[in-house]
Design an enzyme around this catalytic site. Structure first.
Site, PDB file in Angstrom:
ATOM      1  N   TYR A 235       0.869  -1.167   0.003  1.00  0.00           N
ATOM      2  CA  TYR A 235       0.003   0.006  -0.029  1.00  0.00           C
ATOM      3  C   TYR A 235       0.982   1.306  -0.071  1.00  0.00           C
ATOM      4  O   TYR A 235       0.582   2.331  -0.416  1.00  0.00           O
ATOM      5  CB  TYR A 235      -0.893   0.049   1.127  1.00  0.00           C
TER       6      TYR A 235
ATOM      7  N   LYS B 249       2.478 -15.337   2.899  1.00  0.00           N
ATOM      8  CA  LYS B 249       2.855 -15.779   1.632  1.00  0.00           C
ATOM      9  C   LYS B 249       4.262 -16.213   1.405  1.00  0.00           C
ATOM     10  O   LYS B 249       5.006 -15.854   0.549  1.00  0.00           O
ATOM     11  CB  LYS B 249       2.163 -15.001   0.367  1.00  0.00           C
TER      12      LYS B 249
ATOM     13  N   ASP C 205      -3.685 -18.081   0.537  1.00  0.00           N
ATOM     14  CA  ASP C 205      -4.607 -18.718  -0.225  1.00  0.00           C
ATOM     15  C   ASP C 205      -5.290 -19.791   0.503  1.00  0.00           C
ATOM     16  O   ASP C 205      -6.314 -20.094   0.421  1.00  0.00           O
ATOM     17  CB  ASP C 205      -3.886 -19.272  -1.644  1.00  0.00           C
TER      18      ASP C 205
ATOM     19  N   ASP D 106     -12.843  -8.313   3.924  1.00  0.00           N
ATOM     20  CA  ASP D 106     -14.148  -8.426   3.036  1.00  0.00           C
ATOM     21  C   ASP D 106     -14.586  -9.962   3.228  1.00  0.00           C
ATOM     22  O   ASP D 106     -15.859 -10.138   3.101  1.00  0.00           O
ATOM     23  CB  ASP D 106     -13.782  -8.061   1.798  1.00  0.00           C
TER      24      ASP D 106
HETATM   25  C1  IPM Z   1     -10.559  -0.913   3.364  1.00  0.00           C
HETATM   26  C2  IPM Z   1     -10.765  -0.352   2.111  1.00  0.00           C
HETATM   27  C3  IPM Z   1      -9.713   0.786   1.782  1.00  0.00           C
HETATM   28  C4  IPM Z   1      -8.381   0.067   1.918  1.00  0.00           C
HETATM   29  C5  IPM Z   1      -9.675   1.555   0.583  1.00  0.00           C
HETATM   30  C6  IPM Z   1     -11.076   2.419   0.686  1.00  0.00           C
HETATM   31  C7  IPM Z   1      -8.569   2.542   0.509  1.00  0.00           C
HETATM   32  O1  IPM Z   1     -10.792  -1.156   1.156  1.00  0.00           O
HETATM   33  O2  IPM Z   1     -10.618  -0.052   4.481  1.00  0.00           O
HETATM   34  O3  IPM Z   1     -10.607  -1.870   3.636  1.00  0.00           O
HETATM   35  O4  IPM Z   1      -7.974  -0.630   0.710  1.00  0.00           O
HETATM   36  O5  IPM Z   1      -7.601  -0.275   2.874  1.00  0.00           O
HETATM   37 MG    MG Z   2     -11.206  -3.169   1.910  1.00  0.00          MG
END
Ligand code: IPM
Ligand code: MG
Length: 361
Positions: free
Chosen positions: A144, A195, A227, A255
């Protein structure tokens, strides 16, 4: 307002952000007016709306206000309107710069199945009922933020995109300590996700986590490739207690884990710095498709406010008041569209906020 009141910077942002923020602020306001919580909330600009107003997704005054505040409450940022702007002007940069500017390296993403919602999961109820996972995501390092990064044009005219996955040992160490300490207050297990079979950065991750783990002989440490972790999360999610992982893997796995719980609209998060100061946000995004329609589920942000009360404001009693009210609303069968079952008639954002207020009594 008394001078001892804790300062909260409220960043509603874009999309459904303003709607879920209004519902959350109302809950905090009720704690202030009726239950003696000493807080002082001020709004600030971030994301696409800040680009519109200031040509900057994180105007300097917002970062300053965030530094001066005791905690930051964050809605959501982004939307199609800003997607084709140059990267520095994209709403997401506001969020990423806040995380890095405030040093919020420690991201707690609990995935809990609330009993009345077990049937709302896309997984079989018997696999997810009682699920209680804490995903601990490193938030200020990894691909990131790694340099170099960019899109370049090669001599032959072909374009090439590149990013850098990078972690220093000390970055891994500090998040690992948090994972082991958190596990001590829970089921006592840490699964570190990496990984290491392919990436040197992750080989270092595994080495350092293993080393830190020796200082916590009472915590059971295991390692898993990312994975396999994705597979295990849908195969048998209850095997996990604390999942410790880096920034990009944590983004993806959180997620995934949200769907185990029924809806991404239910999951709060806390992002903490070295001293425990933090920013609190739902893990979902700005959902432009339903923005402004009074459809969004405000519970993830309301639960984020509860995390804020517990972790940064040291007000566990007020945190519990919110969490009990949310539990009661769910038990009563009150549902927004994202968590509604076949027989339910879903209500909107505002009505859900009202229901929480009523349940606080
Ligand atoms: C999260 C989101 C953010 C991330 C985005 C909006 C930059 O997906 O907080 O998980 O990738 O960290
Ligand atoms: Mg996210």
């Amino acid at each position: 307002m008394t001078s001892t009141a804790k300062k909260i910077l409220v960043l509603a942002g874009d999309g459904i952000g303003p709607e879920i923020t209004a519902a959350t602020v109302a809950v905090l306001e009720r704690l202030r007016s009726d239950y003696g919580l000493a807080i002082d909330m001020t709004p600030g600009d971030v994301g696409g709306m800040a680009v519109d107003l200031h040509n900057d997704p994180l105007p300097p005054q917002t970062l300053e206000a965030a530094r001066a505040a005791d905690a930051v409450l964050f809605g959501s940022v982004g939307g199609p309107k800003w997607d084709s702007l140059p990267r520095p002007l994209r709403p997401e940069q506001g969020l990423l710069r806040l995380r890095s500017g405030l040093g919020l390296f420690c991201n707690l993403r609990p995935a809990i199945v609330h009993a009345p919602l077990a049937a709302a999961s896309t997984l079989k109820q018997e696999l997810v009922s009682g699920l209680d996972i804490m995903i601990l995501r490193e938030l200020t390092g990894d691909i990131y933020f790694g340099q170099p990064r960019g899109i370049e044009t090669l001599a032959d005219g072909e374009r090439r995109g590149f990013n850098t996955m990078v972690y220093t040992a000390s970055e891994i160490e500090r998040i690992a300590h948090h994972a082991f300490r958190i596990a001590r207050g829970r089921a006592g297990k840490v699964c570190s996700v990496d990984k290491a079979n392919v990436l040197e950065t992750m080989e270092l991750w595994r080495d350092v986590v293993t080393e830190v783990g020796r200082q916590y002989p009472d915590v059971q440490l295991s390692h898993m490739y990312v994975d396999n972790a994705a597979m295990q999360l849908v195969r048998n999610p209850r095997q996990f207690d604390v999942i410790l992982t880096g920034n990009i893997f944590g983004d993806i796995l959180s997620d995934l884990a949200s769907m185990l719980t029924g809806s991404i609209g239910m999951l709060p998060s806390a992002s903490l710095d070295e001293s425990g100061k933090g920013m609190y946000e739902p893990i979902h995004g700005s959902a432009p498709d339903i923005a402004g329609q009074d459809k969004a589920n405000p519970l993830a942000m309301i639960l984020s406010a509860a995390m804020m009360l517990r972790h940064s404001l040291k007000e566990p009693v007020h945190a519990e008041r919110i969490e009990r009210a949310v539990a009661s609303v769910l038990e009563q069968g009150i549902r927004t569209a994202d968590i509604a079952g076949p027989g339910d008639s879903p209500i909107g954002t505002r009505a859900m906020g009202e229901a929480v207020l009523t349940a606080m009594k």
